[in-house]
Design a protein around this motif. Structure first.
Motif, mmCIF file in Angstrom:
data_model
loop_
_atom_site.group_PDB
_atom_site.id
_atom_site.type_symbol
_atom_site.label_atom_id
_atom_site.label_comp_id
_atom_site.label_asym_id
_atom_site.label_seq_id
_atom_site.Cartn_x
_atom_site.Cartn_y
_atom_site.Cartn_z
ATOM 1 N N HIS A 113 -7.077 8.279 5.493
ATOM 2 C CA HIS A 113 -5.869 8.212 4.664
ATOM 3 C C HIS A 113 -4.976 9.404 4.981
ATOM 4 O O HIS A 113 -5.459 10.529 5.138
ATOM 5 N N LEU A 114 -3.680 9.135 5.053
ATOM 6 C CA LEU A 114 -2.732 10.201 5.359
ATOM 7 C C LEU A 114 -2.798 11.306 4.301
ATOM 8 O O LEU A 114 -2.729 12.486 4.631
ATOM 9 N N SER A 115 -2.965 10.948 3.044
ATOM 10 C CA SER A 115 -2.997 11.961 1.980
ATOM 11 C C SER A 115 -4.152 12.945 2.173
ATOM 12 O O SER A 115 -4.010 14.138 1.900
ATOM 13 N N ASN B 6 5.942 16.029 1.075
ATOM 14 C CA ASN B 6 7.184 15.372 1.493
ATOM 15 C C ASN B 6 7.632 15.793 2.894
ATOM 16 O O ASN B 6 8.519 15.185 3.470
ATOM 17 N N CYS B 7 7.032 16.834 3.428
ATOM 18 C CA CYS B 7 7.340 17.267 4.799
ATOM 19 C C CYS B 7 6.667 16.366 5.838
ATOM 20 O O CYS B 7 6.950 16.471 7.023
ATOM 21 N N PHE B 8 5.770 15.492 5.400
ATOM 22 C CA PHE B 8 5.043 14.594 6.298
ATOM 23 C C PHE B 8 5.641 13.195 6.220
ATOM 24 O O PHE B 8 5.977 12.708 5.141
ATOM 25 N N SER B 9 5.755 12.543 7.365
ATOM 26 C CA SER B 9 6.235 11.154 7.396
ATOM 27 C C SER B 9 5.457 10.384 8.454
ATOM 28 O O SER B 9 4.950 10.950 9.424
ATOM 29 N N ILE B 10 5.363 9.076 8.266
ATOM 30 C CA ILE B 10 4.645 8.211 9.201
ATOM 31 C C ILE B 10 5.579 7.824 10.335
ATOM 32 O O ILE B 10 6.689 7.366 10.109
ATOM 33 N N VAL C 82 0.866 -1.187 0.000
ATOM 34 C CA VAL C 82 0.000 0.000 0.000
ATOM 35 C C VAL C 82 0.900 1.234 0.000
ATOM 36 O O VAL C 82 1.823 1.328 0.810
ATOM 37 N N PRO C 83 0.674 2.188 -0.898
ATOM 38 C CA PRO C 83 1.474 3.417 -0.894
ATOM 39 C C PRO C 83 1.350 4.131 0.453
ATOM 40 O O PRO C 83 0.294 4.098 1.091
ATOM 41 N N LEU C 84 2.423 4.776 0.881
ATOM 42 C CA LEU C 84 2.454 5.419 2.197
ATOM 43 C C LEU C 84 1.347 6.440 2.390
ATOM 44 O O LEU C 84 0.772 6.548 3.468
ATOM 45 N N ASP C 85 1.033 7.198 1.347
ATOM 46 C CA ASP C 85 0.015 8.235 1.520
ATOM 47 C C ASP C 85 -1.406 7.663 1.613
ATOM 48 O O ASP C 85 -2.343 8.371 1.955
ATOM 49 N N LEU C 86 -1.577 6.376 1.340
ATOM 50 C CA LEU C 86 -2.883 5.747 1.477
ATOM 51 C C LEU C 86 -3.009 4.932 2.766
ATOM 52 O O LEU C 86 -4.012 4.263 2.978
ATOM 53 N N HIS C 87 -2.001 4.990 3.624
ATOM 54 C CA HIS C 87 -2.101 4.329 4.925
ATOM 55 C C HIS C 87 -3.098 5.090 5.788
ATOM 56 O O HIS C 87 -3.194 6.306 5.728
ATOM 57 N N SER C 88 -3.833 4.357 6.604
ATOM 58 C CA SER C 88 -4.757 4.983 7.547
ATOM 59 C C SER C 88 -4.418 4.499 8.955
ATOM 60 O O SER C 88 -3.619 3.581 9.125
#
Length: 157
Positions: free
Chosen positions: A108-110, A142-146, A80-86
């Motif tokens: 979703h993070l995005s 890109n300033c956001f990270s999990i 799963v792409p990182l920006d679609l993680h919940s």
């Protein structure tokens, strides 16, 4: 794996006959289960039998081959792409001034990133970006990270 099994049984079952004493013992048969992976499996079986005959006088081995599912070797699902993680804890690190913000979302993070960058007026990230022209120009997804993930909403809190 084969060498480990061989060494274990060689250390237990090796009998070194002396010149003065030749004792005949009953031949013990040992069974091993191994996954079948093609022609190399048959070659490994032949080599294993030769090693056992050479070093383990009173031992005989039999290999049973088993089938296996491909998905047991690796994942068959696409990641799963990182920006679609919940259900994540995320970090915003400002590219302009290195201010850090930690937040959590069950969506979703995005979606949450888009809100921080453009329309959530109550967001501390949005308020910070509105106060500084430099930070606003440099801010992007890109300033956001999990930082961490959770399997359910209760563990996220």
């Amino acid at each position: 794996m084969v060498e480990k099994v061989i060494n274990r049984y060689v250390s237990r079952a090796t009998i070194r006959p002396s010149a003065s004493c030749q004792v005949q013992k009953a031949v013990s048969t040992y069974y091993f289960k191994s996954p079948y992976v093609g022609s190399c499996t048959r070659e490994a079986q032949k080599r294993l039998r030769k090693l056992v005959q050479r070093y383990c006088i009173n031992m005989k081995i039999k290999l049973a081959f088993s089938s296996f599912k491909v998905d047991s070797m690796f994942s068959v699902k696409d990641p799963v792409p990182l920006d679609l993680h919940s259900r994540v804890v995320y970090k915003f690190l400002c590219a302009g001034c290195n201010v850090c913000y930690i937040g959590e979302t069950s969506r979703h993070l995005s979606t949450r990133v888009r809100e921080h960058l453009s329309r959530d007026r109550n967001s501390h990230v949005y308020q910070h970006l509105q106060q500084s022209q430099v930070c606003r120009c440099l801010a992007n997804k890109n300033c956001f990270s999990i930082v961490d993930c959770a399997p359910n909403k209760l563990q996220l809190m």
